[in-house]
Design a protein around this motif. Structure first.
Motif, PDB file in Angstrom:
ATOM      1  N   LYS A 693      35.091 -76.997 -49.200  1.00  0.00           N
ATOM      2  CA  LYS A 693      35.395 -76.004 -50.234  1.00  0.00           C
ATOM      3  C   LYS A 693      36.227 -74.855 -49.678  1.00  0.00           C
ATOM      4  N   TRP A 703      45.845 -73.201 -52.453  1.00  0.00           N
ATOM      5  CA  TRP A 703      44.862 -73.581 -53.456  1.00  0.00           C
ATOM      6  C   TRP A 703      45.094 -72.739 -54.690  1.00  0.00           C
ATOM      7  N   THR A 707      40.437 -71.375 -58.245  1.00  0.00           N
ATOM      8  CA  THR A 707      39.517 -71.870 -57.216  1.00  0.00           C
ATOM      9  C   THR A 707      39.237 -70.807 -56.175  1.00  0.00           C
TER      10      THR A 707
END
Length: 725
Positions: A693, A703, A707
């Protein structure tokens, strides 16, 4: 290691199976807990699993290591130091040299010529021949070696196969370990050598029943070697020294109480530990500095903070031979003895307060503004000077060559202090009795006994006492603000520390001194240089008090309140952040140890014996030792006022991981094998999920903004989502 049969799906053991290693416990009061087959009990399955984890770890640490293709965070310093090693140009750093020497060695073997200076974060490597990938890979190698080291340590502590795998998995997928190991930084070798020290010591403690055997000597010697390597990377290694030192003292105390140990044997035990755990680390530490001195042989301005004798050992040091005899009218340059902060200096700038007169400072570099003319007192200035020597207790004045103002003091507080015993020192234009200073010679040099009676260059150490107020010309390491150009403070103080009011004349120019002998500083030997640079490192560490956008205090570290921004560009960033599951599990396990021990103490006070006494003993031994290691690598930072960062917690984090897996291992020992395996797998999968993650922050990957924002679990996690697409 406790005997168990995994084929039965259960772990059956009694107190005899849970003998613990007293050399590891804070209150060592048991016997060695040994394997039935070998110290580590490594079977073929262990080696196969370790090999698999090592391959995965190598991929995790080397993935995309060429990115970013520009300087990241403290690569500014440590990449720059590698450049200086290769060009042989002297530099000063607050850390011992080993890790930096290894970085430089990799760079040199990769063909780096030292021409790239790593001067700014974000400075690109594109279009250069800097082998930055090889240099980063060298540090990643140490980060990778931590994986097998952690597995072997878990086995040496007697953990089950599942717990050993979990320990290694948590180390492998700990975001902060991976991030820190992928750049040209010092922490990877430090943490690796720390882990190897504890591994070697654990193995040594398991040899307690076989003293002076080959394995006993090998493990004791390897502990000392890794201690020396650890300490030679960073002074954080002193905490590991304390850990092994406390364990050694307790072990020797237990041996002293064993009536089977003869006095002769006791002496052998003591000497063996002194040799391996004291002498060997000292030899390694000093050898690293010897190599450091041999490589750095060219003078740079960074050497100006060292003593003239130290500078004299460097090529091109610029130290001129001086005429021995100082007479009135000589043009002199005066150095401060105690701080090596530089030369008595002035410039055409005034104080923003106080008298608003011309500033007097210490300047570390050789400059024309460091020159003064030594004159007779105001009352005697009309007397014929000739070639008159300056004697002890003479009243003198100092006239600044560049600005023609005289060194002056008066009963006025300096801008930086309101203490009534501290007077301002300034440059003053008009002749005044406050320009008068009495020359107090403190000591001379054995090369010329007269240097204790009259002023001589190099040889004489003296003080300048202001005649009207009785204060002494003084300096201390504190720097002035921007208005003083960050130069060192100079003032006049009453009853100050005497060493900080001592001065020496380094340069002495006077055409009338044609027949005066020439004097020069002698070159230092290795041990004097070694002592001086370590004292300088100590003082410089304490001076690192300036704020930084990403510094943090120790109280925040176990809770992972904040990380460190390493780099950011093109909608991507590298941000040092721990794996939340790993970080918090380690912190909880340490807190749990104190809670459990408190409960046990209360129960024992009431004479209540629990049915799991053997398990408690094992818990106290192994987890107690690891908690002690965590405390010793964490609590000392609370005493430091210097600038601190999250990465200073990483050695303590390593021990908290071991404490967690050791605790979980003991809690689940009575469970069925399938359930125990399921719990271990759940924790491992959770850690891997968190690693993935937050992997964009590890590897500098792009990213989405959504997110990124959703990943800010901590209120103070300040990685930048605004620049993310």
């Amino acid at each position: 290691m406790g005997r168990h049969s995994e084929q039965k799906g259960n772990l059956d053991f009694d107190e005899g199976d849970l003998k613990y290693n007293k050399a590891l416990a804070p209150h060592f009061d048991g016997s060695g807990w040994t394997s039935s087959s070998s110290i580590l009990n490594m079977r073929k399955a262990d080696w196969n699993i370790l090999g698999f984890l090592a391959v995965v770890g190598l991929l995790v640490r080397l993935f995309h290591i060429s990115h970013p293709d520009s300087v990241v965070f403290d690569e500014v310093h440590f990449g720059g130091f590698a450049s200086k090693y290769i060009t042989r140009n002297y530099f000063f750093d607050v850390h011992p040299p080993l890790a930096k020497l290894m970085i430089a060695a990799v760079a040199w073997m990769s063909g780096f010529d030292g021409s790239f200076d790593f001067s700014d974060i974000g400075k690109t490597f594109v279009g250069t021949e800097v082998p930055y990938v090889a240099m980063r890979t060298g540090q990643a190698f140490f980060g990778w070696l931590l994986i097998p080291s952690s597995y072997l340590t878990a086995k040496a502590l007697g953990m089950t196969l599942e717990a050993s795998i979990l320990t290694t998995t948590l180390v492998l997928f700990e975001n902060s370990f991976v991030t820190q190991s992928r750049f040209i930084l010092l922490d990877s070798p430090l943490i690796f050598f720390t882990s190897c020290t504890v591994l070697s010591w654990t193995i040594f403690c398991k040899q307690a029943k076989h003293p002076f055997s080959n394995n006993w000597w090998y493990s004791l010697l390897s502990t000392g070697v890794f201690l020396g390597l650890n300490l030679s990377c960073k002074w954080v290694g002193l905490f590991t020294v304390a850990l092994i030192g406390l364990s050694t003292l307790q072990h020797l105390w237990d041996l002293l109480g064993d009536l089977k140990i003869t006095p002769k044997m006791m002496v052998r035990h003591f000497l063996a530990r002194a040799l391996c755990l004291i002498l060997v680390p000292i030899m390694i530490y000093t050898t690293c500095f010897q190599i450091h001195f041999i490589v750095l042989r060219n003078y740079t301005e960074a050497a100006s903070s060292m003593s003239p004798e130290f500078q004299k050992t460097l090529n091109g040091n610029g130290l001129l031979d001086a005429k021995q005899d100082v007479i009135y009218g000589s043009k002199i340059r005066i150095g401060h003895v105690a701080t090596n902060g530089g030369y008595l200096h002035s410039h055409d700038h005034t104080y923003p307060g106080g008298s608003n007169q011309q500033q007097i400072t210490l300047y570390p570099f050789r400059d024309d503004n460091n020159f003064w003319i030594i004159e007779k007192s105001l009352e005697n200035h009309n007397e014929t000077v000739g070639n008159e020597y300056i004697m002890n207790q003479d009243i003198v004045r100092l006239r600044h060559v560049s600005t023609q103002r005289r060194l002056h003091s008066h009963n006025v507080r300096p801008v930086f202090s309101d203490k009534d015993y501290i007077n301002e020192v300034s440059g003053y234009t008009w002749p005044d009795s406050n320009d008068n200073f009495r020359l107090d010679i403190m000591r001379g040099d054995s090369r010329n006994p007269d240097s204790s009676k009259r002023l001589m260059a190099i040889y004489t150490r003296f003080r300048l006492i202001h005649v009207n107020t009785g204060c002494a010309l003084y300096s201390r390491p504190e720097k002035l603000p921007d208005w003083g150009f960050k130069q060192q403070q100079v003032f006049c103080i009453r009853d100050g520390m005497r060493p900080r009011s001592e001065w020496v004349i380094e340069t002495n120019i006077n055409d009338q001194l044609e027949d005066s002998p020439i004097v020069t500083y002698g070159q230092m030997g290795f041990f004097r240089k070694f002592i001086e640079i370590n004292l300088r490192m100590w003082s410089s560490n304490s001076e690192l008090t300036s704020s930084h956008p990403f510094d943090s205090r120790p109280s925040a570290w176990p809770f992972l309140k904040r990380g460190i921004s390493f780099w950011g560009k093109d909608h991507a960033q590298v941000y040092l952040l721990g794996n939340p599951i790993v970080w918090h599990a380690g912190s909880i396990s340490v807190a749990l140890y104190f809670f459990v021990q408190t409960i046990i103490c209360l129960l024992e006070k009431r004479s209540i014996r629990t049915p799991l006494q053997a398990l408690q003993t094992k818990y106290h031994s192994d987890v107690g030792f690891l908690t002690l290691a965590w405390l010793l690598h964490y609590l000392p930072f609370f005493l430091m006022k210097r600038q601190l960062f999250l990465h200073h917690y990483l050695p303590a984090l390593y021990f908290s991981i071991l404490a967690f897996t050791a605790t979980l291992d003991l809690i689940t020992r009575r469970l069925r094998a399938q359930l125990r395996l399921g719990i271990t797998a759940f924790v491992a999968i959770l850690a891997i999920w968190f690693f993935i993650k937050f992997s964009p922050l590890v590897y500098g990957l792009q990213w989405s903004k959504e997110t990124c924002e959703a990943s800010k679990y901590g209120r103070k996690w300040d990685f930048d989502c605004k620049s993310v697409k």
